[in-house]
Design a protein around this motif. Sequence first.
Motif, PDB file in Angstrom:
ATOM      1  N   GLU A   1      99.848 -40.893  79.744  1.00  0.00           N
ATOM      2  CA  GLU A   1      98.559 -40.487  79.198  1.00  0.00           C
ATOM      3  C   GLU A   1      98.412 -38.973  79.131  1.00  0.00           C
ATOM      4  O   GLU A   1      97.877 -38.436  78.159  1.00  0.00           O
ATOM      5  CB  GLU A   1      97.434 -41.063  80.080  1.00  0.00           C
ATOM      6  CG  GLU A   1      96.033 -40.621  79.702  1.00  0.00           C
ATOM      7  CD  GLU A   1      95.499 -41.292  78.463  1.00  0.00           C
ATOM      8  OE1 GLU A   1      94.564 -40.757  77.851  1.00  0.00           O
ATOM      9  OE2 GLU A   1      96.041 -42.356  78.098  1.00  0.00           O
ATOM     10  N   MET A   2      98.910 -38.242  80.152  1.00  0.00           N
ATOM     11  CA  MET A   2      98.544 -36.840  80.296  1.00  0.00           C
ATOM     12  C   MET A   2      99.655 -35.834  80.056  1.00  0.00           C
ATOM     13  O   MET A   2      99.397 -34.723  79.614  1.00  0.00           O
ATOM     14  CB  MET A   2      97.993 -36.594  81.713  1.00  0.00           C
ATOM     15  CG  MET A   2      96.692 -37.292  81.996  1.00  0.00           C
ATOM     16  SD  MET A   2      95.882 -36.618  83.455  1.00  0.00           S
ATOM     17  CE  MET A   2      97.161 -36.796  84.689  1.00  0.00           C
TER      18      MET A   2
ATOM     19  N   TRP B   1      91.590 -37.636  85.164  1.00  0.00           N
ATOM     20  CA  TRP B   1      92.445 -37.288  84.032  1.00  0.00           C
ATOM     21  C   TRP B   1      91.742 -36.274  83.129  1.00  0.00           C
ATOM     22  O   TRP B   1      92.355 -35.300  82.678  1.00  0.00           O
ATOM     23  CB  TRP B   1      92.779 -38.548  83.225  1.00  0.00           C
ATOM     24  CG  TRP B   1      93.735 -39.489  83.894  1.00  0.00           C
ATOM     25  CD1 TRP B   1      94.342 -39.324  85.119  1.00  0.00           C
ATOM     26  CD2 TRP B   1      94.188 -40.739  83.391  1.00  0.00           C
ATOM     27  NE1 TRP B   1      95.130 -40.407  85.394  1.00  0.00           N
ATOM     28  CE2 TRP B   1      95.073 -41.286  84.362  1.00  0.00           C
ATOM     29  CE3 TRP B   1      93.947 -41.457  82.232  1.00  0.00           C
ATOM     30  CZ2 TRP B   1      95.700 -42.516  84.191  1.00  0.00           C
ATOM     31  CZ3 TRP B   1      94.570 -42.684  82.059  1.00  0.00           C
ATOM     32  CH2 TRP B   1      95.442 -43.208  83.024  1.00  0.00           C
ATOM     33  N   ASN B   2      90.462 -36.513  82.874  1.00  0.00           N
ATOM     34  CA  ASN B   2      89.704 -35.565  82.038  1.00  0.00           C
ATOM     35  C   ASN B   2      89.625 -34.189  82.699  1.00  0.00           C
ATOM     36  O   ASN B   2      89.714 -33.157  82.030  1.00  0.00           O
ATOM     37  CB  ASN B   2      88.293 -36.101  81.789  1.00  0.00           C
ATOM     38  CG  ASN B   2      88.283 -37.329  80.891  1.00  0.00           C
ATOM     39  OD1 ASN B   2      89.194 -37.513  80.079  1.00  0.00           O
ATOM     40  ND2 ASN B   2      87.280 -38.170  81.029  1.00  0.00           N
TER      41      ASN B   2
ATOM     42  N   ASP C   1     102.720 -33.353  79.046  1.00  0.00           N
ATOM     43  CA  ASP C   1     103.365 -32.766  77.874  1.00  0.00           C
ATOM     44  C   ASP C   1     104.872 -32.982  77.956  1.00  0.00           C
ATOM     45  O   ASP C   1     105.522 -33.288  76.969  1.00  0.00           O
ATOM     46  CB  ASP C   1     103.078 -31.265  77.795  1.00  0.00           C
ATOM     47  CG  ASP C   1     101.593 -30.967  77.693  1.00  0.00           C
ATOM     48  OD1 ASP C   1     100.955 -31.526  76.788  1.00  0.00           O
ATOM     49  OD2 ASP C   1     101.079 -30.202  78.518  1.00  0.00           O
TER      50      ASP C   1
ATOM     51  N   ARG D   1      92.938 -32.351  82.236  1.00  0.00           N
ATOM     52  CA  ARG D   1      93.045 -31.787  80.880  1.00  0.00           C
ATOM     53  C   ARG D   1      92.199 -30.524  80.740  1.00  0.00           C
ATOM     54  O   ARG D   1      92.603 -29.557  80.081  1.00  0.00           O
ATOM     55  CB  ARG D   1      92.601 -32.830  79.848  1.00  0.00           C
ATOM     56  CG  ARG D   1      93.519 -34.042  79.750  1.00  0.00           C
ATOM     57  CD  ARG D   1      93.123 -34.904  78.559  1.00  0.00           C
ATOM     58  NE  ARG D   1      93.838 -36.172  78.555  1.00  0.00           N
ATOM     59  CZ  ARG D   1      93.371 -37.302  79.048  1.00  0.00           C
ATOM     60  NH1 ARG D   1      92.168 -37.339  79.596  1.00  0.00           N
ATOM     61  NH2 ARG D   1      94.086 -38.408  79.003  1.00  0.00           N
ATOM     62  N   SER D   2      91.015 -30.526  81.331  1.00  0.00           N
ATOM     63  CA  SER D   2      90.149 -29.352  81.267  1.00  0.00           C
ATOM     64  C   SER D   2      90.785 -28.162  81.969  1.00  0.00           C
ATOM     65  O   SER D   2      90.710 -27.028  81.490  1.00  0.00           O
ATOM     66  CB  SER D   2      88.784 -29.659  81.904  1.00  0.00           C
ATOM     67  OG  SER D   2      88.085 -30.639  81.170  1.00  0.00           O
TER      68      SER D   2
ATOM     69  N   GLU E   1     101.435 -25.929  80.655  1.00  0.00           N
ATOM     70  CA  GLU E   1     101.728 -27.324  80.332  1.00  0.00           C
ATOM     71  C   GLU E   1     101.332 -28.252  81.475  1.00  0.00           C
ATOM     72  O   GLU E   1     101.070 -27.819  82.598  1.00  0.00           O
ATOM     73  CB  GLU E   1     103.217 -27.500  80.022  1.00  0.00           C
ATOM     74  CG  GLU E   1     104.137 -27.447  81.233  1.00  0.00           C
ATOM     75  CD  GLU E   1     105.584 -27.795  80.886  1.00  0.00           C
ATOM     76  OE1 GLU E   1     105.829 -28.407  79.828  1.00  0.00           O
ATOM     77  OE2 GLU E   1     106.475 -27.461  81.688  1.00  0.00           O
ATOM     78  N   ILE E   2     101.267 -29.540  81.163  1.00  0.00           N
ATOM     79  CA  ILE E   2     101.176 -30.574  82.190  1.00  0.00           C
ATOM     80  C   ILE E   2     102.559 -31.196  82.300  1.00  0.00           C
ATOM     81  O   ILE E   2     103.054 -31.815  81.358  1.00  0.00           O
ATOM     82  CB  ILE E   2     100.126 -31.651  81.851  1.00  0.00           C
ATOM     83  CG1 ILE E   2      98.734 -31.029  81.744  1.00  0.00           C
ATOM     84  CG2 ILE E   2     100.124 -32.743  82.916  1.00  0.00           C
ATOM     85  CD1 ILE E   2      97.652 -32.018  81.347  1.00  0.00           C
TER      86      ILE E   2
ATOM     87  N   ARG F   1      94.006 -27.648  82.303  1.00  0.00           N
ATOM     88  CA  ARG F   1      95.087 -27.177  81.424  1.00  0.00           C
ATOM     89  C   ARG F   1      94.536 -26.328  80.288  1.00  0.00           C
ATOM     90  O   ARG F   1      95.100 -25.286  79.931  1.00  0.00           O
ATOM     91  CB  ARG F   1      95.867 -28.377  80.893  1.00  0.00           C
ATOM     92  CG  ARG F   1      97.191 -28.014  80.206  1.00  0.00           C
ATOM     93  CD  ARG F   1      97.029 -27.873  78.689  1.00  0.00           C
ATOM     94  NE  ARG F   1      96.509 -29.081  78.118  1.00  0.00           N
ATOM     95  CZ  ARG F   1      97.267 -30.122  77.729  1.00  0.00           C
ATOM     96  NH1 ARG F   1      98.569 -30.086  77.892  1.00  0.00           N
ATOM     97  NH2 ARG F   1      96.696 -31.175  77.193  1.00  0.00           N
ATOM     98  N   GLU F   2      93.413 -26.752  79.711  1.00  0.00           N
ATOM     99  CA  GLU F   2      92.810 -25.984  78.619  1.00  0.00           C
ATOM    100  C   GLU F   2      92.347 -24.606  79.088  1.00  0.00           C
ATOM    101  O   GLU F   2      92.279 -23.662  78.301  1.00  0.00           O
ATOM    102  CB  GLU F   2      91.627 -26.758  78.019  1.00  0.00           C
ATOM    103  CG  GLU F   2      92.036 -27.976  77.210  1.00  0.00           C
ATOM    104  CD  GLU F   2      93.010 -27.633  76.096  1.00  0.00           C
ATOM    105  OE1 GLU F   2      92.754 -26.662  75.354  1.00  0.00           O
ATOM    106  OE2 GLU F   2      94.042 -28.309  75.984  1.00  0.00           O
TER     107      GLU F   2
END
Length: 323
Positions: free
Chosen positions: A214-215, A189-190, A217, A193-194, A47-48, A196-197
């Motif tokens: 924005e980011m 930010w992108n 969870d 997310r990457s 998670e974030i 985390r994925e």
Amino acid sequence: MKPLDSPEMSRPAGASDPIISISGLSKTYASGFQALKTVDLDIRRGEIFALLGPNGAGKTTLISIICGIVNPSTGTVTADGHDILRDYRAARTKIGLVPQELTTDAFESVWATVTFSRGLFGKPPNPAYLEKILKDLSLWEKRDSKIMTLSGGMKRRVLIAKALSHEPKILFLDEPTAGVDVELRQDMWNMVRSLRESGVTIILTTHYIEEAEEMADRIGVIRKGEIILVEDKTVLMRKLGKKQLTLHLQSPLAGLPPELQSDSLQLSPDGSQLVYTFDTQTQETGIAGLLRRLNEHGIDFKDLQTSESSLEEIFVSLVRGRP
């Protein structure tokens, strides 16, 4: 930006299991100042998690204890199943830390400092992996540049590359976009997310509340050394958020009828608008009841609009001690 793909960074099957478990954690410094007071917290794998709190709330102390920089006074912490005190070497290899300060050797090249960071954790050389990190962080073209020649945003990317060099499963980002421009902030930010994925758990501290909105969870709020709230972001905003319905009236009112007067319904100074503030959990019944009462009193409107509280407003109300 493509996710970093490493065998250690694949998303595990038990993604909902806690990767960090904190129990009864406290910290009192020699001066007598108690920075943390019996903190209990689980951070989920993959998670974030945004940790929010005002200056002096205990964020840095909490992170420093988990990362092995500060010793706790009481309590236990495990990182990916490893106790941070009894099994500190194994625990530390699971963690990457990106500090707020730009603490890098100014005279080293980007490639040298990232390679050295990997070696500190006893990891064997892996030039292909480090190349991918630098490419994903848009640093590959700067690999031979001395850090002193880089911009502030690039230096912060170097810190992230150093933190990722040993393939951690947990990444702490302490104010990751402090002092960077809006465009670079979006890029970072992108990148988060990457990560985390790709299976990395992200713990974020930030003063930019929109960053958490924005980011993240889940959101945790710390105040005076205590965790006062941990909640899924969407649930938090639904529970604690307030909405406003603004009705633009057909004809101005000189005042509200006594039956309509309440703290939740306000008439604008010029009498042309009604502003209704309501809890998001009572949205349907609240609005329906209001419109019915207005109709009963012959009050018509020509337009309406709604707005809702932001995470920043919720955060401010929490840290000031309001429910």
